[in-house]
Design a protein around this motif. Structure first.
Motif, PDB file in Angstrom:
ATOM      1  N   PHE A   1       0.807  -1.218   0.000  1.00  0.00           N
ATOM      2  CA  PHE A   1       0.000   0.000   0.000  1.00  0.00           C
ATOM      3  C   PHE A   1       0.848   1.281   0.000  1.00  0.00           C
ATOM      4  O   PHE A   1       0.358   2.342   0.384  1.00  0.00           O
ATOM      5  N   ILE A   2       2.095   1.193  -0.435  1.00  0.00           N
ATOM      6  CA  ILE A   2       2.934   2.390  -0.492  1.00  0.00           C
ATOM      7  C   ILE A   2       2.415   3.355  -1.546  1.00  0.00           C
ATOM      8  O   ILE A   2       2.339   4.573  -1.321  1.00  0.00           O
ATOM      9  N   THR A   3       2.048   2.837  -2.715  1.00  0.00           N
ATOM     10  CA  THR A   3       1.506   3.684  -3.778  1.00  0.00           C
ATOM     11  C   THR A   3       0.212   4.345  -3.341  1.00  0.00           C
ATOM     12  O   THR A   3      -0.041   5.510  -3.651  1.00  0.00           O
ATOM     13  N   ASN A   4      -0.616   3.620  -2.606  1.00  0.00           N
ATOM     14  CA  ASN A   4      -1.866   4.188  -2.101  1.00  0.00           C
ATOM     15  C   ASN A   4      -1.591   5.344  -1.147  1.00  0.00           C
ATOM     16  O   ASN A   4      -2.252   6.388  -1.208  1.00  0.00           O
ATOM     17  N   ALA A   5      -0.600   5.188  -0.259  1.00  0.00           N
ATOM     18  CA  ALA A   5      -0.242   6.253   0.685  1.00  0.00           C
ATOM     19  C   ALA A   5       0.271   7.483  -0.047  1.00  0.00           C
ATOM     20  O   ALA A   5      -0.052   8.625   0.314  1.00  0.00           O
ATOM     21  N   GLU A   6       1.050   7.282  -1.088  1.00  0.00           N
ATOM     22  CA  GLU A   6       1.571   8.415  -1.862  1.00  0.00           C
ATOM     23  C   GLU A   6       0.452   9.154  -2.576  1.00  0.00           C
ATOM     24  O   GLU A   6       0.434  10.397  -2.605  1.00  0.00           O
ATOM     25  N   ASN A   7      -0.491   8.419  -3.138  1.00  0.00           N
ATOM     26  CA  ASN A   7      -1.618   9.061  -3.829  1.00  0.00           C
ATOM     27  C   ASN A   7      -2.492   9.851  -2.856  1.00  0.00           C
ATOM     28  O   ASN A   7      -2.926  10.964  -3.159  1.00  0.00           O
ATOM     29  N   LEU A   8      -2.751   9.280  -1.681  1.00  0.00           N
ATOM     30  CA  LEU A   8      -3.572   9.974  -0.687  1.00  0.00           C
ATOM     31  C   LEU A   8      -2.869  11.217  -0.160  1.00  0.00           C
ATOM     32  O   LEU A   8      -3.502  12.254   0.051  1.00  0.00           O
ATOM     33  N   SER A   9      -1.565  11.127   0.054  1.00  0.00           N
ATOM     34  CA  SER A   9      -0.835  12.287   0.579  1.00  0.00           C
ATOM     35  C   SER A   9      -0.790  13.426  -0.433  1.00  0.00           C
ATOM     36  O   SER A   9      -0.837  14.596  -0.050  1.00  0.00           O
TER      37      SER A   9
ATOM     38  N   TYR B   1      -9.350  21.117   9.993  1.00  0.00           N
ATOM     39  CA  TYR B   1      -8.415  20.027   9.667  1.00  0.00           C
ATOM     40  C   TYR B   1      -9.097  18.671   9.758  1.00  0.00           C
ATOM     41  O   TYR B   1      -8.975  17.836   8.856  1.00  0.00           O
ATOM     42  N   TYR B   2      -9.847  18.449  10.829  1.00  0.00           N
ATOM     43  CA  TYR B   2     -10.496  17.152  11.018  1.00  0.00           C
ATOM     44  C   TYR B   2     -11.699  16.959  10.090  1.00  0.00           C
ATOM     45  O   TYR B   2     -12.123  15.823   9.867  1.00  0.00           O
ATOM     46  N   SER B   3     -12.220  18.056   9.544  1.00  0.00           N
ATOM     47  CA  SER B   3     -13.384  17.961   8.649  1.00  0.00           C
ATOM     48  C   SER B   3     -12.984  17.879   7.183  1.00  0.00           C
ATOM     49  O   SER B   3     -13.642  17.181   6.399  1.00  0.00           O
ATOM     50  N   CYS B   4     -11.921  18.586   6.794  1.00  0.00           N
ATOM     51  CA  CYS B   4     -11.573  18.704   5.372  1.00  0.00           C
ATOM     52  C   CYS B   4     -10.344  17.892   4.970  1.00  0.00           C
ATOM     53  O   CYS B   4     -10.219  17.523   3.798  1.00  0.00           O
ATOM     54  N   VAL B   5      -9.447  17.639   5.905  1.00  0.00           N
ATOM     55  CA  VAL B   5      -8.176  16.998   5.553  1.00  0.00           C
ATOM     56  C   VAL B   5      -8.131  15.541   6.002  1.00  0.00           C
ATOM     57  O   VAL B   5      -7.777  14.655   5.223  1.00  0.00           O
ATOM     58  N   VAL B   6      -8.493  15.281   7.246  1.00  0.00           N
ATOM     59  CA  VAL B   6      -8.386  13.930   7.799  1.00  0.00           C
ATOM     60  C   VAL B   6      -9.225  12.899   7.029  1.00  0.00           C
ATOM     61  O   VAL B   6      -8.755  11.778   6.801  1.00  0.00           O
ATOM     62  N   PRO B   7     -10.465  13.211   6.604  1.00  0.00           N
ATOM     63  CA  PRO B   7     -11.224  12.200   5.847  1.00  0.00           C
ATOM     64  C   PRO B   7     -10.512  11.738   4.578  1.00  0.00           C
ATOM     65  O   PRO B   7     -10.659  10.568   4.188  1.00  0.00           O
ATOM     66  N   ILE B   8      -9.769  12.636   3.917  1.00  0.00           N
ATOM     67  CA  ILE B   8      -9.004  12.239   2.733  1.00  0.00           C
ATOM     68  C   ILE B   8      -7.767  11.462   3.154  1.00  0.00           C
ATOM     69  O   ILE B   8      -7.408  10.449   2.553  1.00  0.00           O
ATOM     70  N   LEU B   9      -7.117  11.941   4.211  1.00  0.00           N
ATOM     71  CA  LEU B   9      -5.863  11.347   4.666  1.00  0.00           C
ATOM     72  C   LEU B   9      -6.044   9.915   5.139  1.00  0.00           C
ATOM     73  O   LEU B   9      -5.161   9.068   4.939  1.00  0.00           O
ATOM     74  N   GLU B  10      -7.175   9.623   5.746  1.00  0.00           N
ATOM     75  CA  GLU B  10      -7.384   8.305   6.336  1.00  0.00           C
ATOM     76  C   GLU B  10      -8.505   7.534   5.646  1.00  0.00           C
ATOM     77  O   GLU B  10      -9.157   6.692   6.256  1.00  0.00           O
ATOM     78  N   TYR B  11      -8.694   7.805   4.369  1.00  0.00           N
ATOM     79  CA  TYR B  11      -9.741   7.107   3.616  1.00  0.00           C
ATOM     80  C   TYR B  11      -9.447   5.605   3.577  1.00  0.00           C
ATOM     81  O   TYR B  11      -8.375   5.173   3.149  1.00  0.00           O
ATOM     82  N   ALA B  12     -10.390   4.822   4.068  1.00  0.00           N
ATOM     83  CA  ALA B  12     -10.273   3.354   4.091  1.00  0.00           C
ATOM     84  C   ALA B  12      -9.031   2.892   4.834  1.00  0.00           C
ATOM     85  O   ALA B  12      -8.460   1.841   4.525  1.00  0.00           O
ATOM     86  N   SER B  13      -8.606   3.654   5.849  1.00  0.00           N
ATOM     87  CA  SER B  13      -7.399   3.278   6.598  1.00  0.00           C
ATOM     88  C   SER B  13      -7.593   2.014   7.419  1.00  0.00           C
ATOM     89  O   SER B  13      -6.618   1.414   7.873  1.00  0.00           O
TER      90      SER B  13
END
Length: 278
Positions: free
Chosen positions: A175-183, A212-224
């Protein structure tokens, strides 16, 4: 594993074909409701030989599509192929018009593809072979299979990574590629947030934290809950950058001190929490 994307086209459906599918439904109430709606929108399906599901916007189309694909699930499961999951076999995953077929061997997967092809021919469905890919999950030192997967006369491309429902799956399951795409996507969301509040002098920390928790975290931790079992520095850097901007410190400030000042837990701990909750 193959991720299959069928073309978003539903050919004209005669009432007889739909009623044949409805005869296998379990609920009589549902049958009567669907038949009533079908007759109400009968003229809609006679206007053209093919209609786009998304642009048409007809409420009945997703329901018809769900009815049509019901027997495909049964046919695939009857093959008794797939991977062992607890006391059952997992052979396919369905979401809207996406299909993921899962098999233990290349021969089993090809058998599923043949069944899928026959079903599509019977119900006049089209498979978009340009977007359909095969991925061989394997250990790092294991070579990729040489098997050529086909749907009918069309060959399917084998890839190292495939994005399915927003998560990029790699052949070695790291999941390294997935982490790079999400970041990357999350970095854009972070700078958008900063751009909007940059000139607001009275913007407090509570509002900043809420954004931050409303706009950034949902993208950052999508399907984490699926991929968050290990540390991804590219994702952790987004939270560190967020804290540094608000505190106004340089990039060499210790991370532990940053999290202590704002009383935030590291993003890796949140991912572990998501996995436990899942």
């Amino acid at each position: 594993m193959i991720c299959d994307k069928r073309k978003r086209v539903l050919y004209i459906v005669t009432e007889i074909e739909v009623l044949n599918q409805l005869s296998d439904a379990s609920s009589v109430k549902r049958e009567m409701f669907l038949i009533k709606d079908l007759r109400r929108t009968e003229r809609t399906y006679k206007k053209a030989m093919a209609v786009d599901i998304e642009t048409m916007g007809d409420n009945l189309l997703p329901t018809l599509f769900s009815i049509f694909i019901n027997d495909l699930v049964q046919e695939i499961n009857d093959l008794n192929l797939g991977v062992d999951l607890l006391e059952t076999k997992l052979s396919l995953l369905l979401y809207a018009d996406d299909i993921a077929l899962v098999a233990n061997s290349a021969e089993d997967l090809q058998c599923m593809l043949n069944t899928l092809h026959q079903w599509c021919k019977r119900w006049r469905e089209l498979i978009n072979t340009d977007k359909s890919k095969c991925i061989h999950f394997r250990k790092p030192r294991t070579k990729e299979t040489n098997f050529e997967f086909t749907v009918g006369k069309n060959k399917l491309e084998k890839v190292e990574n495939y994005k399915y429902l927003g998560v990029t799956f790699g052949h070695n399951e790291n999941f390294i590629t997935n982490a790079e795409n999400l970041s990357k996507g999350d970095g854009r969301a972070l700078w958008k947030m900063i751009f909007k509040i940059h000139n607001s002098k009275d913007f407090g920390f509570y509002a900043y934290e809420k954004l931050y928790y409303s706009c950034v975290v949902p993208i950052l931790e999508y399907a984490s809950s699926v991929w968050g079992y290990r540390k991804f520095q590219t994702i952790d850097n987004i939270q560190n950058r967020t804290i540094r901007y608000f505190l106004g410190v340089h990039r060499f400030a210790p991370t532990l001190a940053l999290h202590g000042d704002v009383r935030w837990i590291p993003s890796q701990f949140r991912r572990w929490t998501n996995m436990v909750r899942y």
